[in-house]
Scaffold this motif. Structure first.
Motif, PDB file in Angstrom:
ATOM      1  N   ALA A 108       0.828  -1.208   0.000  1.00  0.00           N
ATOM      2  CA  ALA A 108       0.000   0.000   0.000  1.00  0.00           C
ATOM      3  C   ALA A 108       0.862   1.257   0.000  1.00  0.00           C
ATOM      4  N   GLU A 109       1.933   1.227   0.791  1.00  0.00           N
ATOM      5  CA  GLU A 109       2.827   2.384   0.836  1.00  0.00           C
ATOM      6  C   GLU A 109       3.564   2.571  -0.490  1.00  0.00           C
ATOM      7  N   LEU A 110       3.985   1.468  -1.097  1.00  0.00           N
ATOM      8  CA  LEU A 110       4.665   1.556  -2.389  1.00  0.00           C
ATOM      9  C   LEU A 110       3.731   2.063  -3.482  1.00  0.00           C
ATOM     10  N   ILE A 111       2.501   1.591  -3.461  1.00  0.00           N
ATOM     11  CA  ILE A 111       1.532   2.053  -4.463  1.00  0.00           C
ATOM     12  C   ILE A 111       1.313   3.553  -4.332  1.00  0.00           C
ATOM     13  N   ASP A 112       1.123   4.030  -3.101  1.00  0.00           N
ATOM     14  CA  ASP A 112       0.946   5.474  -2.891  1.00  0.00           C
ATOM     15  C   ASP A 112       2.163   6.244  -3.400  1.00  0.00           C
ATOM     16  N   HIS A 113       3.346   5.703  -3.149  1.00  0.00           N
ATOM     17  CA  HIS A 113       4.570   6.370  -3.582  1.00  0.00           C
ATOM     18  C   HIS A 113       4.620   6.504  -5.101  1.00  0.00           C
ATOM     19  N   PHE A 114       4.368   5.413  -5.820  1.00  0.00           N
ATOM     20  CA  PHE A 114       4.470   5.453  -7.275  1.00  0.00           C
ATOM     21  C   PHE A 114       3.329   6.247  -7.908  1.00  0.00           C
ATOM     22  N   VAL A 115       2.140   6.184  -7.324  1.00  0.00           N
ATOM     23  CA  VAL A 115       1.031   6.990  -7.846  1.00  0.00           C
ATOM     24  C   VAL A 115       1.336   8.466  -7.686  1.00  0.00           C
ATOM     25  N   ASN A 116       1.879   8.849  -6.538  1.00  0.00           N
ATOM     26  CA  ASN A 116       2.239  10.258  -6.328  1.00  0.00           C
ATOM     27  C   ASN A 116       3.350  10.697  -7.276  1.00  0.00           C
ATOM     28  N   GLN A 117       4.312   9.811  -7.483  1.00  0.00           N
ATOM     29  CA  GLN A 117       5.398  10.128  -8.408  1.00  0.00           C
ATOM     30  C   GLN A 117       4.869  10.307  -9.827  1.00  0.00           C
ATOM     31  N   ALA A 118       3.981   9.419 -10.235  1.00  0.00           N
ATOM     32  CA  ALA A 118       3.439   9.494 -11.595  1.00  0.00           C
ATOM     33  C   ALA A 118       2.649  10.770 -11.811  1.00  0.00           C
ATOM     34  N   SER A 119       1.963  11.239 -10.783  1.00  0.00           N
ATOM     35  CA  SER A 119       1.142  12.445 -10.925  1.00  0.00           C
ATOM     36  C   SER A 119       1.977  13.700 -11.137  1.00  0.00           C
ATOM     37  N   THR A 120       3.273  13.642 -10.829  1.00  0.00           N
ATOM     38  CA  THR A 120       4.131  14.826 -10.964  1.00  0.00           C
ATOM     39  C   THR A 120       4.958  14.808 -12.242  1.00  0.00           C
ATOM     40  N   LEU A 121       4.853  13.724 -13.029  1.00  0.00           N
ATOM     41  CA  LEU A 121       5.693  13.574 -14.220  1.00  0.00           C
ATOM     42  C   LEU A 121       4.885  13.758 -15.494  1.00  0.00           C
ATOM     43  N   LYS A 122       5.584  14.152 -16.526  1.00  0.00           N
ATOM     44  CA  LYS A 122       4.971  14.209 -17.846  1.00  0.00           C
ATOM     45  C   LYS A 122       5.003  12.810 -18.463  1.00  0.00           C
ATOM     46  N   ALA A 123       4.188  12.609 -19.492  1.00  0.00           N
ATOM     47  CA  ALA A 123       4.080  11.303 -20.120  1.00  0.00           C
ATOM     48  C   ALA A 123       5.431  10.808 -20.640  1.00  0.00           C
ATOM     49  N   SER A 124       6.226  11.689 -21.181  1.00  0.00           N
ATOM     50  CA  SER A 124       7.509  11.289 -21.758  1.00  0.00           C
ATOM     51  C   SER A 124       8.516  10.847 -20.702  1.00  0.00           C
ATOM     52  N   ALA A 125       8.257  11.180 -19.434  1.00  0.00           N
ATOM     53  CA  ALA A 125       9.193  10.848 -18.363  1.00  0.00           C
ATOM     54  C   ALA A 125       8.716   9.680 -17.496  1.00  0.00           C
ATOM     55  N   LEU A 126       7.645   9.005 -17.935  1.00  0.00           N
ATOM     56  CA  LEU A 126       7.065   7.941 -17.112  1.00  0.00           C
ATOM     57  C   LEU A 126       7.781   6.600 -17.252  1.00  0.00           C
ATOM     58  N   TRP A 127       8.483   6.362 -18.368  1.00  0.00           N
ATOM     59  CA  TRP A 127       9.076   5.046 -18.588  1.00  0.00           C
ATOM     60  C   TRP A 127      10.045   4.634 -17.476  1.00  0.00           C
ATOM     61  N   PRO A 128      10.972   5.495 -17.054  1.00  0.00           N
ATOM     62  CA  PRO A 128      11.855   5.084 -15.937  1.00  0.00           C
ATOM     63  C   PRO A 128      11.080   4.740 -14.667  1.00  0.00           C
ATOM     64  N   LEU A 129       9.983   5.466 -14.402  1.00  0.00           N
ATOM     65  CA  LEU A 129       9.180   5.173 -13.214  1.00  0.00           C
ATOM     66  C   LEU A 129       8.479   3.816 -13.349  1.00  0.00           C
ATOM     67  N   ILE A 130       8.006   3.505 -14.553  1.00  0.00           N
ATOM     68  CA  ILE A 130       7.341   2.225 -14.779  1.00  0.00           C
ATOM     69  C   ILE A 130       8.338   1.068 -14.627  1.00  0.00           C
ATOM     70  N   ILE A 131       9.558   1.269 -15.128  1.00  0.00           N
ATOM     71  CA  ILE A 131      10.590   0.245 -14.949  1.00  0.00           C
ATOM     72  C   ILE A 131      10.872   0.030 -13.468  1.00  0.00           C
ATOM     73  N   GLU A 132      10.971   1.113 -12.725  1.00  0.00           N
ATOM     74  CA  GLU A 132      11.242   1.003 -11.287  1.00  0.00           C
ATOM     75  C   GLU A 132      10.107   0.278 -10.566  1.00  0.00           C
ATOM     76  N   ALA A 133       8.866   0.615 -10.920  1.00  0.00           N
ATOM     77  CA  ALA A 133       7.714  -0.007 -10.253  1.00  0.00           C
ATOM     78  C   ALA A 133       7.620  -1.492 -10.580  1.00  0.00           C
ATOM     79  N   THR A 134       7.815  -1.839 -11.847  1.00  0.00           N
ATOM     80  CA  THR A 134       7.672  -3.239 -12.246  1.00  0.00           C
ATOM     81  C   THR A 134       8.896  -4.076 -11.899  1.00  0.00           C
TER      82      THR A 134
END
Length: 265
Positions: free
Chosen positions: A8-34
């Motif tokens: 639950a804490e990790l999900i909140d972290h990644f959702v908050n991170q995603a909300s602050t990024l532009k679409a072009s900058a999401l790939w590194p975050l998706i790699i980190e999450a997965t």
């Protein structure tokens, strides 16, 4: 910290991170999450507005990869490897862990041959090491490795994200279970009533037998006073005792079967 709270804490972290990024900058975050060793749920990240906006854009492959980790398996990735980005080793490990969870949803006894095929594992030793070190130690499954039967008996498996349309199927399954439970409850109540009725009949029968025996004893007592030969009186007593014992045996037998039936309920 248990696995649910940590997720639950990790999900909140990644959702908050995603909300602050532009679409072009999401790939590194998706790699980190997965790739994260403690994260096994991705539907909340998928539903994040920033991630949802990837649909139909040049970065839509990032969304496809996230959907793969939310609902897919290692076999699904191999079938679409030509159009999806190459996964890093940690992503490969995570997807194989998720594959075990998907298989455990469908069957609680997983043959080794099926697991080796689904996970691209070449031998039993490698498979058992993976199940122990990467699945059971990670807390996502519990079970027993049966080397004799060559299977993994699942006792617990963490749930994955609901696939599209799966919620409706689950609700239907629960509704069918509720109907079956109601029918079973009615059947049990009917059997309890039958047992109670049988018990009352047993009591009434036993009282009738005792009453009749007393009547016979009184009658014989009167006749005995008038009887001239003791032999006749003795034989009559024996008949009464035999009849009394036989009736009591029948009554006790019925009561015993009734108790057995109630215990089986």
């Amino acid at each position: 910290m248990d696995i649910e709270q940590k997720q639950a804490e990790l999900i909140d972290h990644f959702v908050n991170q995603a909300s602050t990024l532009k679409a072009s900058a999401l790939w590194p975050l998706i790699i980190e999450a997965t790739s994260h060793p403690s994260l096994f749920a991705f539907s909340e990240i998928l539903s994040s507005p920033t991630v949802s906006e990837l649909e139909g854009t040049e970065n839509s492959l990032c969304l496809d990869v996230l959907r793969l980790f939310a609902h897919g398996t290692w076999t699904d990735y191999k079938s679409n490897a030509g159009r999806l980005p190459q996964l890093v080793p940690d992503q490969v490990l995570k997807l194989k862990q998720l594959t075990v969870l998907t298989l455990a949803e469908m069957n609680k006894v997983l043959p080794y041959d099926q697991l080796m095929q689904e996970l691209d594992v070449t031998n039993v030793r490698e498979l058992e090491d993976f199940l122990i070190n990467e699945c059971m130690y990670a807390g996502i499954v519990r079970g027993k490795l049966d080397q004799l039967r060559r299977c993994f008996e699942v006792q617990f498996a963490a749930g994955r994200d609901l696939r599209p349309g799966q919620l409706g199927n689950m609700l239907q399954t629960l509704s069918n279970w509720l109907d079956t439970s109601d029918d079973l409850l009615v059947s049990i109540q009917e059997k309890i009533k039958w047992a109670d009725s049988t018990s009352e009949l047993d009591k009434k029968h036993q009282k009738d037998v005792e009453y009749r025996v007393e009547e016979v004893k009184k009658s014989l007592s009167l006749k005995q006073d008038k009887c001239k030969y003791s032999v006749f009186s003795w034989d009559t007593r024996r008949v009464v005792v035999i009849l009394f014992s036989w009736n009591l045996a029948i009554a006790n037998s019925i009561s015993a079967w009734k108790r057995v039936f109630i215990q089986l309920l």
